[in-house]
Write a protein that holds these residues in place. Structure first.
Motif, mmCIF file in Angstrom:
data_model
loop_
_atom_site.group_PDB
_atom_site.id
_atom_site.type_symbol
_atom_site.label_atom_id
_atom_site.label_comp_id
_atom_site.label_asym_id
_atom_site.label_seq_id
_atom_site.Cartn_x
_atom_site.Cartn_y
_atom_site.Cartn_z
ATOM 1 N N VAL A 230 26.226 -5.326 27.580
ATOM 2 C CA VAL A 230 25.152 -4.667 26.834
ATOM 3 C C VAL A 230 25.245 -3.183 27.133
ATOM 4 O O VAL A 230 25.121 -2.768 28.290
ATOM 5 C CB VAL A 230 23.767 -5.215 27.225
ATOM 6 C CG1 VAL A 230 22.676 -4.483 26.450
ATOM 7 C CG2 VAL A 230 23.700 -6.708 26.960
ATOM 8 N N ARG A 231 25.483 -2.392 26.118
ATOM 9 C CA ARG A 231 25.722 -0.962 26.319
ATOM 10 C C ARG A 231 24.420 -0.173 26.324
ATOM 11 O O ARG A 231 23.427 -0.566 25.712
ATOM 12 C CB ARG A 231 26.643 -0.431 25.216
ATOM 13 C CG ARG A 231 28.031 -1.054 25.239
ATOM 14 C CD ARG A 231 28.947 -0.424 24.203
ATOM 15 N NE ARG A 231 28.514 -0.721 22.833
ATOM 16 C CZ ARG A 231 28.830 -1.846 22.202
ATOM 17 N NH1 ARG A 231 29.563 -2.766 22.797
ATOM 18 N NH2 ARG A 231 28.414 -2.053 20.963
ATOM 19 N N LEU B 38 19.249 -10.754 24.094
ATOM 20 C CA LEU B 38 20.541 -11.421 24.265
ATOM 21 C C LEU B 38 20.338 -12.892 24.626
ATOM 22 O O LEU B 38 20.985 -13.792 24.052
ATOM 23 C CB LEU B 38 21.335 -10.704 25.355
ATOM 24 C CG LEU B 38 22.765 -11.174 25.613
ATOM 25 C CD1 LEU B 38 23.668 -10.761 24.464
ATOM 26 C CD2 LEU B 38 23.286 -10.577 26.922
ATOM 27 N N LEU B 39 19.442 -13.161 25.561
ATOM 28 C CA LEU B 39 19.174 -14.532 25.976
ATOM 29 C C LEU B 39 18.589 -15.348 24.832
ATOM 30 O O LEU B 39 18.988 -16.502 24.602
ATOM 31 C CB LEU B 39 18.222 -14.540 27.175
ATOM 32 C CG LEU B 39 17.788 -15.924 27.681
ATOM 33 C CD1 LEU B 39 18.999 -16.761 28.077
ATOM 34 C CD2 LEU B 39 16.821 -15.774 28.865
ATOM 35 N N ARG C 22 28.636 -6.590 23.234
ATOM 36 C CA ARG C 22 30.008 -6.914 22.823
ATOM 37 C C ARG C 22 30.576 -7.960 23.760
ATOM 38 O O ARG C 22 30.191 -8.048 24.937
ATOM 39 C CB ARG C 22 30.889 -5.658 22.830
ATOM 40 C CG ARG C 22 31.247 -5.131 24.208
ATOM 41 C CD ARG C 22 32.182 -3.936 24.140
ATOM 42 N NE ARG C 22 32.589 -3.490 25.473
ATOM 43 C CZ ARG C 22 33.664 -3.945 26.124
ATOM 44 N NH1 ARG C 22 34.434 -4.859 25.545
ATOM 45 N NH2 ARG C 22 33.984 -3.505 27.329
ATOM 46 N N LEU C 23 31.506 -8.752 23.239
ATOM 47 C CA LEU C 23 32.145 -9.777 24.036
ATOM 48 C C LEU C 23 33.264 -9.162 24.867
ATOM 49 O O LEU C 23 34.152 -8.498 24.336
ATOM 50 C CB LEU C 23 32.717 -10.869 23.119
ATOM 51 C CG LEU C 23 33.429 -12.036 23.816
ATOM 52 C CD1 LEU C 23 32.454 -12.814 24.691
ATOM 53 C CD2 LEU C 23 34.079 -12.949 22.783
ATOM 54 N N ASP D 47 25.862 0.245 31.590
ATOM 55 C CA ASP D 47 26.303 -0.893 30.789
ATOM 56 C C ASP D 47 26.271 -2.139 31.666
ATOM 57 O O ASP D 47 26.961 -2.226 32.666
ATOM 58 C CB ASP D 47 27.718 -0.657 30.255
ATOM 59 C CG ASP D 47 27.780 0.512 29.285
ATOM 60 O OD1 ASP D 47 26.729 0.862 28.706
ATOM 61 O OD2 ASP D 47 28.874 1.070 29.113
ATOM 62 N N ARG D 48 25.414 -3.106 31.280
ATOM 63 C CA ARG D 48 25.279 -4.329 32.071
ATOM 64 C C ARG D 48 26.153 -5.425 31.494
ATOM 65 O O ARG D 48 26.272 -5.555 30.278
ATOM 66 C CB ARG D 48 23.830 -4.818 32.086
ATOM 67 C CG ARG D 48 22.958 -4.064 33.057
ATOM 68 C CD ARG D 48 22.085 -3.058 32.358
ATOM 69 N NE ARG D 48 21.266 -3.676 31.304
ATOM 70 C CZ ARG D 48 21.170 -3.166 30.077
ATOM 71 N NH1 ARG D 48 21.818 -2.082 29.749
ATOM 72 N NH2 ARG D 48 20.399 -3.743 29.158
#
Length: 311
Positions: free
Chosen positions: A257-258, A269-270, A244-245, A223-224
């Motif tokens: 990010v899971r 995401l970016l 998730r936040l 998870d990053r």
């Protein structure tokens, strides 16, 4: 290349398991940090390497062969408990210990002078050990481990009680020893120092090695977490289902990010953040060794034996 290898070490005190199949390698020219809570088994493992304790099973090898008395005479060992004669002068103490390792009187005196100079205690050579500060006693203890030019260094809490200047001196000595090809194993509770100094780190919990590897290797997670400095994550994060936040402060959001590392998801995401507004920073957050250690040590595990021992 020569290496100090601990393979499947087990040690029990009655029904108490102090070591559980512990295996670890320290290669020539490498500094390895050994970290764990009090009683985790660090000192027990080091004492088995030195032959002070015998393992119930398992083996310690150097250069592919079982460690015997001749090899142990070539180890520089620094115990956590100071093992110096309190009423003996620093110079006499170091010369005496060097002579025990087989050095001639002249060579022992030269080694004493060298290491007291390097470690910044040359002016204390004529002082009795008990008259030194704890930090200077620690420097003498390291000199005692180095005075016979050992092939292996095993140091138990060598940085304990040292001021920042002394920490820098000792760190430099360990780096120099590793650069000369000496394998260095040391334990410490100062995790930031371990992270800065070591090539690899082993984390021990209740006698088991639960993590071992290079700092960057240990810091990698499935998870990053990303730091996003830009539009509030609440306005765009829903576009990335696997994210998730974690936290949010002002324009800065930490987003997780899971799942397995996937550059496509990270780029997604970016793009989602950019679609909502200007992004000033998008950077990967890796856990520090301290954070990793807390996570590993606090993770529950099933242990049937009592979990504390003076080890």
């Amino acid at each position: 290349m020569s290496a100090l290898v601990m393979e499947s070490l087990n040690k029990s005190y009655g029904d108490l398991r102090a070591l559980r199949d512990l295996s670890m390698e320290v290669r020539a020219g490498e500094i390895v940090g050994f970290v764990g809570s009090n009683g985790a088994g660090k000192s027990t493992a080091m004492r088995i390497v030195l032959g002070v304790l015998g393992a119930d099973s398992g083996e310690v090898r150097w250069d592919g062969k079982p460690v015997d008395l001749a090899v142990r005479r070539r180890i520089g060992y620094m115990p956590e408990e100071r093992g110096l004669y309190p009423r003996m002068k620093v110079s006499d103490q170091l010369v005496y210990l060097a002579r025990l390792h087989g050095l001639s009187t002249a060579s022992a005196k030269a080694a004493m002078e060298q290491w007291t100079e390097v470690l910044g205690i040359a002016e204390r050579r004529g002082d009795e050990i008990l008259k030194l500060s704890l930090g200077n006693q620690q420097r003498v203890q390291l000199a005692a481990a180095l005075v016979h030019s050992p092939d292996i260094l095993v140091l138990d809490e060598p940085f304990s009680g040292l001021d920042p200047v002394a920490v820098d001196v000792m760190s430099g000595v360990l780096r120099d020893q590793a650069a000369a090809g000496v394998p260095v194993l040391f334990s410490s509770h100062q995790l930031e120092l371990v992270e800065a100094l070591c090539d690899r780190v082993g984390i021990i919990k209740t006698g088991s090695l639960v993590a071992f590897g290079g700092i960057e290797e240990l810091r990698r997670t499935d998870d990053r977490r990303w730091l996003v400095d830009g539009p509030p994550a609440g306005s765009w994060l829903s576009a990335v289902p696997s994210a998730r936040l974690v936290s949010h402060e002002g324009s800065r959001s930490v987003v997780e990010v899971r799942g397995q590392a996937d550059d496509g998801v990270d780029q997604e995401l970016l793009r989602a953040a950019l679609a909502a507004g200007a992004v000033h920073e998008f950077s990967l957050l890796r856990p520090s060794l301290t954070e990793l250690y807390r996570h590993v040590v606090s993770t529950d595990s099933v242990v049937t034996e009592r979990e504390t021992v003076s080890a």
